[in-house]
Design a protein around this motif. Structure first.
Motif, PDB file in Angstrom:
ATOM      1  N   TYR A  11     -99.332  15.695 -43.958  1.00  0.00           N
ATOM      2  CA  TYR A  11     -98.076  16.081 -44.593  1.00  0.00           C
ATOM      3  C   TYR A  11     -97.997  17.608 -44.599  1.00  0.00           C
ATOM      4  CZ  TYR A  11     -98.033  11.269 -46.292  1.00  0.00           C
ATOM      5  OH  TYR A  11     -98.037   9.894 -46.372  1.00  0.00           O
ATOM      6  N   LEU A  12     -96.849  18.145 -44.212  1.00  0.00           N
ATOM      7  CA  LEU A  12     -96.651  19.592 -44.192  1.00  0.00           C
ATOM      8  C   LEU A  12     -95.905  20.021 -45.450  1.00  0.00           C
ATOM      9  CD1 LEU A  12     -95.698  20.084 -40.436  1.00  0.00           C
ATOM     10  CD2 LEU A  12     -97.945  20.302 -41.535  1.00  0.00           C
ATOM     11  N   ILE A  44    -101.425  18.813 -46.191  1.00  0.00           N
ATOM     12  CA  ILE A  44    -102.195  17.817 -46.935  1.00  0.00           C
ATOM     13  C   ILE A  44    -102.530  16.696 -45.966  1.00  0.00           C
ATOM     14  CG2 ILE A  44    -102.206  16.191 -48.870  1.00  0.00           C
ATOM     15  CD1 ILE A  44     -99.962  17.998 -50.120  1.00  0.00           C
ATOM     16  N   THR A  45    -103.810  16.387 -45.828  1.00  0.00           N
ATOM     17  CA  THR A  45    -104.240  15.298 -44.954  1.00  0.00           C
ATOM     18  C   THR A  45    -104.824  14.197 -45.829  1.00  0.00           C
ATOM     19  OG1 THR A  45    -104.709  16.882 -43.204  1.00  0.00           O
ATOM     20  CG2 THR A  45    -105.659  14.683 -42.969  1.00  0.00           C
ATOM     21  N   GLU A  52    -107.634  16.111 -48.022  1.00  0.00           N
ATOM     22  CA  GLU A  52    -107.933  17.518 -47.740  1.00  0.00           C
ATOM     23  C   GLU A  52    -106.622  18.278 -47.774  1.00  0.00           C
ATOM     24  OE1 GLU A  52    -110.164  18.034 -44.150  1.00  0.00           O
ATOM     25  OE2 GLU A  52    -111.642  16.534 -44.726  1.00  0.00           O
ATOM     26  N   ALA A  53    -106.655  19.466 -48.361  1.00  0.00           N
ATOM     27  CA  ALA A  53    -105.433  20.251 -48.469  1.00  0.00           C
ATOM     28  C   ALA A  53    -105.746  21.734 -48.320  1.00  0.00           C
ATOM     29  CB  ALA A  53    -104.758  19.997 -49.805  1.00  0.00           C
ATOM     30  N   THR A 161     -93.795  16.800 -46.407  1.00  0.00           N
ATOM     31  CA  THR A 161     -93.184  15.766 -45.565  1.00  0.00           C
ATOM     32  C   THR A 161     -94.157  15.381 -44.479  1.00  0.00           C
ATOM     33  OG1 THR A 161     -91.013  16.737 -46.003  1.00  0.00           O
ATOM     34  CG2 THR A 161     -91.187  15.228 -44.135  1.00  0.00           C
ATOM     35  N   ARG A 162     -94.229  14.077 -44.211  1.00  0.00           N
ATOM     36  CA  ARG A 162     -95.135  13.561 -43.192  1.00  0.00           C
ATOM     37  C   ARG A 162     -94.832  14.190 -41.841  1.00  0.00           C
ATOM     38  NH1 ARG A 162     -98.462   9.098 -43.096  1.00  0.00           N
ATOM     39  NH2 ARG A 162     -98.724   8.124 -41.085  1.00  0.00           N
ATOM     40  N   ALA A 163     -95.897  14.676 -41.193  1.00  0.00           N
ATOM     41  CA  ALA A 163     -95.735  15.357 -39.889  1.00  0.00           C
ATOM     42  C   ALA A 163     -95.505  14.333 -38.778  1.00  0.00           C
ATOM     43  CB  ALA A 163     -96.982  16.170 -39.583  1.00  0.00           C
TER      44      ALA A 163
END
Length: 163
Positions: A11-12, A44-45, A52-53, A161-163
Protein backbone atom coordinates in the motif's frame (compact mmCIF):
# COMPACT_ATOMS: atom_id res chain seq x y z
CA UNK A 1 -10.53 -0.31 17.08
CA UNK A 2 -11.11 -2.30 13.93
CA UNK A 3 -9.38 -5.68 14.19
CA UNK A 4 -9.82 -6.82 10.58
CA UNK A 5 -6.48 -7.02 8.82
CA UNK A 6 -6.09 -5.62 5.33
CA UNK A 7 -5.52 -7.87 2.36
CA UNK A 8 -1.86 -8.83 1.91
CA UNK A 9 0.06 -6.61 -0.47
CA UNK A 10 1.79 -3.26 -0.76
CA UNK A 11 0.00 0.00 0.00
CA UNK A 12 1.36 3.43 -0.94
CA UNK A 13 0.84 6.24 1.57
CA UNK A 14 -1.16 9.23 0.35
CA UNK A 15 0.58 12.32 1.81
CA UNK A 16 -2.55 14.47 1.44
CA UNK A 17 -4.63 12.00 3.47
CA UNK A 18 -2.00 11.35 6.14
CA UNK A 19 -0.95 13.34 9.21
CA UNK A 20 1.61 13.47 11.99
CA UNK A 21 0.48 15.40 15.04
CA UNK A 22 2.47 15.88 18.23
CA UNK A 23 2.12 17.19 21.75
CA UNK A 24 4.97 18.22 24.04
CA UNK A 25 5.63 20.59 26.91
CA UNK A 26 7.71 23.72 27.41
CA UNK A 27 8.61 26.04 30.27
CA UNK A 28 9.63 23.19 32.59
CA UNK A 29 6.43 21.29 31.80
CA UNK A 30 4.04 24.14 32.60
CA UNK A 31 2.84 24.73 29.03
CA UNK A 32 1.58 22.42 26.32
CA UNK A 33 2.64 22.71 22.69
CA UNK A 34 0.70 21.04 19.89
CA UNK A 35 1.77 20.84 16.29
CA UNK A 36 2.10 18.87 13.11
CA UNK A 37 4.50 17.72 10.41
CA UNK A 38 3.68 17.08 6.74
CA UNK A 39 3.85 13.50 5.49
CA UNK A 40 5.78 13.27 2.21
CA UNK A 41 5.42 9.58 1.40
CA UNK A 42 5.57 6.01 2.55
CA UNK A 43 4.80 2.37 1.95
CA UNK A 44 3.06 -0.33 4.00
CA UNK A 45 3.62 -3.98 3.12
CA UNK A 46 1.17 -6.44 4.65
CA UNK A 47 1.76 -10.20 4.94
CA UNK A 48 -0.30 -12.74 6.87
CA UNK A 49 1.90 -12.54 9.98
CA UNK A 50 3.99 -9.38 9.50
CA UNK A 51 3.64 -5.73 8.54
CA UNK A 52 6.53 -3.58 7.33
CA UNK A 53 6.25 0.16 6.89
CA UNK A 54 8.39 3.14 6.03
CA UNK A 55 7.26 6.75 6.04
CA UNK A 56 8.81 10.16 5.64
CA UNK A 57 7.91 13.65 6.77
CA UNK A 58 9.43 17.01 5.86
CA UNK A 59 11.50 18.44 8.72
CA UNK A 60 10.87 21.95 7.39
CA UNK A 61 7.11 21.44 7.83
CA UNK A 62 7.36 21.54 11.67
CA UNK A 63 4.40 23.75 12.63
CA UNK A 64 3.02 24.82 16.00
CA UNK A 65 1.46 28.08 14.84
CA UNK A 66 4.24 30.11 16.51
CA UNK A 67 6.58 31.41 13.80
CA UNK A 68 9.50 32.21 16.11
CA UNK A 69 9.37 28.78 17.77
CA UNK A 70 8.88 26.96 14.47
CA UNK A 71 11.85 28.74 12.91
CA UNK A 72 14.04 27.89 15.92
CA UNK A 73 13.06 24.20 15.77
CA UNK A 74 13.72 24.02 12.01
CA UNK A 75 17.15 25.66 12.50
CA UNK A 76 20.52 23.94 12.92
CA UNK A 77 20.04 24.09 16.69
CA UNK A 78 17.27 21.46 16.55
CA UNK A 79 16.09 19.69 13.37
CA UNK A 80 18.57 21.30 10.97
CA UNK A 81 15.94 20.97 8.25
CA UNK A 82 18.21 22.42 5.59
CA UNK A 83 20.89 19.73 6.04
CA UNK A 84 18.44 16.95 7.04
CA UNK A 85 15.21 17.59 5.12
CA UNK A 86 13.55 14.24 5.91
CA UNK A 87 12.52 12.49 9.09
CA UNK A 88 12.06 8.75 8.48
CA UNK A 89 10.14 6.11 10.41
CA UNK A 90 10.64 2.40 9.72
CA UNK A 91 8.69 -0.32 11.50
CA UNK A 92 8.24 -4.06 11.16
CA UNK A 93 6.44 -6.57 13.29
CA UNK A 94 3.21 -8.38 13.96
CA UNK A 95 0.04 -6.93 12.43
CA UNK A 96 -1.21 -5.92 15.87
CA UNK A 97 0.77 -3.75 18.26
CA UNK A 98 3.09 -2.97 19.72
CA UNK A 99 5.30 -2.74 16.67
CA UNK A 100 9.04 -2.06 17.03
CA UNK A 101 10.47 0.65 14.83
CA UNK A 102 13.27 3.11 14.21
CA UNK A 103 12.97 6.86 13.87
CA UNK A 104 15.72 8.79 12.07
CA UNK A 105 15.92 12.50 12.86
CA UNK A 106 18.84 14.70 11.85
CA UNK A 107 20.75 11.63 10.66
CA UNK A 108 20.47 9.87 14.01
CA UNK A 109 18.42 6.68 14.38
CA UNK A 110 16.82 5.55 17.65
CA UNK A 111 14.30 2.82 18.48
CA UNK A 112 10.62 3.56 19.04
CA UNK A 113 7.68 1.36 19.92
CA UNK A 114 4.48 2.00 17.99
CA UNK A 115 1.08 1.28 19.51
CA UNK A 116 -1.52 0.34 16.90
CA UNK A 117 -4.61 2.37 17.78
CA UNK A 118 -6.80 1.61 14.78
CA UNK A 119 -6.69 -0.26 11.47
CA UNK A 120 -9.46 0.32 8.94
CA UNK A 121 -9.23 -1.66 5.70
CA UNK A 122 -11.77 -0.71 3.05
CA UNK A 123 -11.17 -2.49 -0.23
CA UNK A 124 -8.00 -1.06 -1.76
CA UNK A 125 -7.70 1.66 0.91
CA UNK A 126 -6.12 1.25 4.31
CA UNK A 127 -6.17 3.75 7.18
CA UNK A 128 -3.85 3.09 10.12
CA UNK A 129 -3.53 5.16 13.29
CA UNK A 130 -0.45 4.71 15.51
CA UNK A 131 0.97 6.44 18.57
CA UNK A 132 4.44 6.59 20.06
CA UNK A 133 6.59 8.62 22.41
CA UNK A 134 9.81 10.13 21.05
CA UNK A 135 12.75 11.08 23.26
CA UNK A 136 14.44 13.98 21.47
CA UNK A 137 17.67 13.39 23.40
CA UNK A 138 18.00 10.01 21.63
CA UNK A 139 18.45 12.02 18.41
CA UNK A 140 21.00 14.44 19.85
CA UNK A 141 18.42 17.23 20.21
CA UNK A 142 19.39 18.46 23.67
CA UNK A 143 19.22 22.26 23.31
CA UNK A 144 17.38 24.22 26.00
CA UNK A 145 16.89 21.48 28.55
CA UNK A 146 14.00 22.45 30.80
CA UNK A 147 12.67 25.12 28.46
CA UNK A 148 11.76 22.57 25.79
CA UNK A 149 10.08 19.24 26.50
CA UNK A 150 12.26 16.17 26.19
CA UNK A 151 9.46 13.84 25.06
CA UNK A 152 6.97 14.26 22.24
CA UNK A 153 3.76 12.26 22.02
CA UNK A 154 3.16 11.48 18.34
CA UNK A 155 -0.03 10.37 16.63
CA UNK A 156 0.43 9.16 13.06
CA UNK A 157 -2.47 8.58 10.71
CA UNK A 158 -1.60 7.02 7.36
CA UNK A 159 -4.04 6.64 4.50
CA UNK A 160 -2.68 4.27 1.89
CA UNK A 161 -3.92 2.77 -1.37
CA UNK A 162 -3.09 -0.69 -2.64
CA UNK A 163 -0.34 -0.52 -5.27
Amino acid sequence: MTTALPAPGTYLVDPAGSTVRFTTTHLWGLGTVRGSLAVTGGRITVAADRVEAVGTVAAASFDTGNGARDGAVRSARYLDAEAHPEITLRAAGPPTGPVPGELTVRGRTAPVELAVVDVQPDGDVLVVRLTTTVDRYAHGLTAQKGMTGRHLQLELTARATRA
